[in-house]
Design an enzyme around this catalytic site. Structure first.
Site, PDB file in Angstrom:
ATOM      1  N   GLY A  68     -18.184 -49.581 -24.268  1.00  0.00           N
ATOM      2  CA  GLY A  68     -17.661 -50.321 -23.132  1.00  0.00           C
ATOM      3  C   GLY A  68     -17.924 -49.560 -21.851  1.00  0.00           C
ATOM      4  O   GLY A  68     -18.370 -48.404 -21.877  1.00  0.00           O
ATOM      5  N   THR A  69     -17.651 -50.190 -20.727  1.00  0.00           N
ATOM      6  CA  THR A  69     -17.792 -49.515 -19.445  1.00  0.00           C
ATOM      7  C   THR A  69     -16.607 -48.578 -19.233  1.00  0.00           C
ATOM      8  O   THR A  69     -15.679 -48.519 -20.038  1.00  0.00           O
ATOM      9  CB  THR A  69     -17.828 -50.538 -18.293  1.00  0.00           C
ATOM     10  OG1 THR A  69     -16.573 -51.240 -18.261  1.00  0.00           O
ATOM     11  CG2 THR A  69     -18.960 -51.533 -18.468  1.00  0.00           C
ATOM     12  N   MET A  70     -16.619 -47.857 -18.131  1.00  0.00           N
ATOM     13  CA  MET A  70     -15.427 -47.140 -17.722  1.00  0.00           C
ATOM     14  C   MET A  70     -14.297 -48.152 -17.531  1.00  0.00           C
ATOM     15  O   MET A  70     -14.544 -49.331 -17.272  1.00  0.00           O
ATOM     16  CB  MET A  70     -15.677 -46.407 -16.408  1.00  0.00           C
ATOM     17  CG  MET A  70     -16.719 -45.323 -16.477  1.00  0.00           C
ATOM     18  SD  MET A  70     -16.906 -44.484 -14.882  1.00  0.00           S
ATOM     19  CE  MET A  70     -17.344 -45.848 -13.800  1.00  0.00           C
ATOM     20  N   ASP A  71     -13.066 -47.687 -17.677  1.00  0.00           N
ATOM     21  CA  ASP A  71     -11.864 -48.509 -17.465  1.00  0.00           C
ATOM     22  C   ASP A  71     -11.660 -49.578 -18.527  1.00  0.00           C
ATOM     23  O   ASP A  71     -10.830 -50.468 -18.346  1.00  0.00           O
ATOM     24  CB  ASP A  71     -11.882 -49.187 -16.085  1.00  0.00           C
ATOM     25  CG  ASP A  71     -11.858 -48.187 -14.939  1.00  0.00           C
ATOM     26  OD1 ASP A  71     -11.348 -47.073 -15.147  1.00  0.00           O
ATOM     27  OD2 ASP A  71     -12.334 -48.534 -13.843  1.00  0.00           O
ATOM     28  N   GLY A 123     -10.770 -48.871 -21.668  1.00  0.00           N
ATOM     29  CA  GLY A 123      -9.780 -48.405 -22.636  1.00  0.00           C
ATOM     30  C   GLY A 123     -10.325 -47.653 -23.825  1.00  0.00           C
ATOM     31  O   GLY A 123      -9.654 -47.570 -24.863  1.00  0.00           O
ATOM     32  N   LYS A 124     -11.512 -47.051 -23.702  1.00  0.00           N
ATOM     33  CA  LYS A 124     -12.113 -46.361 -24.842  1.00  0.00           C
ATOM     34  C   LYS A 124     -11.264 -45.200 -25.330  1.00  0.00           C
ATOM     35  O   LYS A 124     -10.986 -45.073 -26.520  1.00  0.00           O
ATOM     36  CB  LYS A 124     -13.516 -45.873 -24.473  1.00  0.00           C
ATOM     37  CG  LYS A 124     -14.515 -46.969 -24.170  1.00  0.00           C
ATOM     38  CD  LYS A 124     -15.880 -46.403 -23.848  1.00  0.00           C
ATOM     39  CE  LYS A 124     -15.850 -45.433 -22.690  1.00  0.00           C
ATOM     40  NZ  LYS A 124     -15.311 -46.040 -21.439  1.00  0.00           N
ATOM     41  N   GLU A 143     -16.213 -39.810 -25.893  1.00  0.00           N
ATOM     42  CA  GLU A 143     -17.305 -39.439 -24.982  1.00  0.00           C
ATOM     43  C   GLU A 143     -18.602 -39.197 -25.757  1.00  0.00           C
ATOM     44  O   GLU A 143     -19.379 -38.287 -25.458  1.00  0.00           O
ATOM     45  CB  GLU A 143     -16.937 -38.198 -24.159  1.00  0.00           C
ATOM     46  CG  GLU A 143     -15.624 -38.293 -23.402  1.00  0.00           C
ATOM     47  CD  GLU A 143     -15.626 -39.322 -22.274  1.00  0.00           C
ATOM     48  OE1 GLU A 143     -16.691 -39.930 -22.017  1.00  0.00           O
ATOM     49  OE2 GLU A 143     -14.571 -39.520 -21.658  1.00  0.00           O
ATOM     50  N   ALA A 144     -18.841 -40.047 -26.749  1.00  0.00           N
ATOM     51  CA  ALA A 144     -19.983 -39.847 -27.646  1.00  0.00           C
ATOM     52  C   ALA A 144     -21.322 -40.056 -26.966  1.00  0.00           C
ATOM     53  O   ALA A 144     -22.361 -39.649 -27.505  1.00  0.00           O
ATOM     54  CB  ALA A 144     -19.864 -40.782 -28.850  1.00  0.00           C
ATOM     55  N   GLN A 145     -21.317 -40.684 -25.786  1.00  0.00           N
ATOM     56  CA  GLN A 145     -22.580 -40.848 -25.063  1.00  0.00           C
ATOM     57  C   GLN A 145     -23.207 -39.505 -24.710  1.00  0.00           C
ATOM     58  O   GLN A 145     -24.419 -39.407 -24.513  1.00  0.00           O
ATOM     59  CB  GLN A 145     -22.378 -41.679 -23.791  1.00  0.00           C
ATOM     60  CG  GLN A 145     -21.603 -41.005 -22.665  1.00  0.00           C
ATOM     61  CD  GLN A 145     -20.108 -41.211 -22.769  1.00  0.00           C
ATOM     62  OE1 GLN A 145     -19.617 -41.703 -23.774  1.00  0.00           O
ATOM     63  NE2 GLN A 145     -19.387 -40.872 -21.715  1.00  0.00           N
TER      64      GLN A 145
END
Length: 211
Positions: free
Chosen positions: A9-12, A14-15, A87-89
């Protein structure tokens, strides 16, 4: 059977909040797991969410070997049932391949959470490998919103409030860099391509920008 699941998902969106919830749910059922993160906004060795939740975690570095961590846990700590990887990216593609082998060879579930593409709309290497190898890819259902109210699909980097499309792929937000203060904002595709951030919009006719 164990699975490698990538929540994107994008930032914000809820990841990190979901990563902590997944860990809580599994621990509540007596499962044994470890939390990992890399370059969290709150510092090292921690997973933090924008809602204020935080939990100690192992910091992933370029030298982290997930297979070795799981093997050590199997001999010293009674084994593991799952890994939560936030933060797996930012993980190296080779580390993602290690996670896949942890699932296949050790029977450990892996739940990875990350942003798919960077501020230039290019795939992060770690995310790209996760998309290629994951048993399931789940797009988070909590939609982040652009300043215009549309669904945010792209991450924008700003320097002193101005959107930029060049630079190092990984720069932590809300910090002072040589070129100025670095920040991030989520935008819909239209406004990302136009480079129209909330700051730019506030000085323009919002009605015209929505046309």
């Amino acid at each position: 059977m164990a699975e490698l699941v990538f929540f994107s998902g994008t930032m914000d969106s809820g990841k990190s909040t979901l990563a902590l919830q997944v860990d809580h749910n599994h621990r509540a059922r007596g499962r044994r797991g470890l939390l990992f993160t890399r370059d969290d906004r709150a510092g090292v060795d921690v997973i933090s969410s924008r809602l204020g939740l935080r939990r100690a975690a192992r910091e992933v570095t370029a030298e982290t070997d997930f297979e070795a961590v799981v093997a050590h846990a199997a001999t010293e700590d009674g084994g593991l049932d799952y890994l939560v990887c936030d933060e797996a990216q930012f993980y190296r593609p080779e580390q993602v391949e290690q996670l896949a082998r942890v699932v296949d060879e050790a029977g450990v579930d892996v739940y990875a959470f990350g942003i798919t593409s960077d501020f230039r709309t290019r795939l992060f290497p770690g995310s790209a490998r996760l998309v290629e190898l994951a048993d399931r890819v789940q797009v988070l259902q909590v939609e982040a919103l652009c300043w215009c109210g549309a669904r945010a699909t792209h991450n924008a980097r700003t320097v002193d409030g101005i959107m930029v499309v060049e630079g190092e792929q990984v720069v932590i937000g809300d910090v002072a860099a040589d070129a100025g203060v670095v920040g991030y904002e989520v935008l819909c595709r239209r406004h990302h391509m136009r480079r129209e951030t909330a700051a730019v919009a506030s000085g323009s006719d919002r009605g015209q920008l929505r046309d």
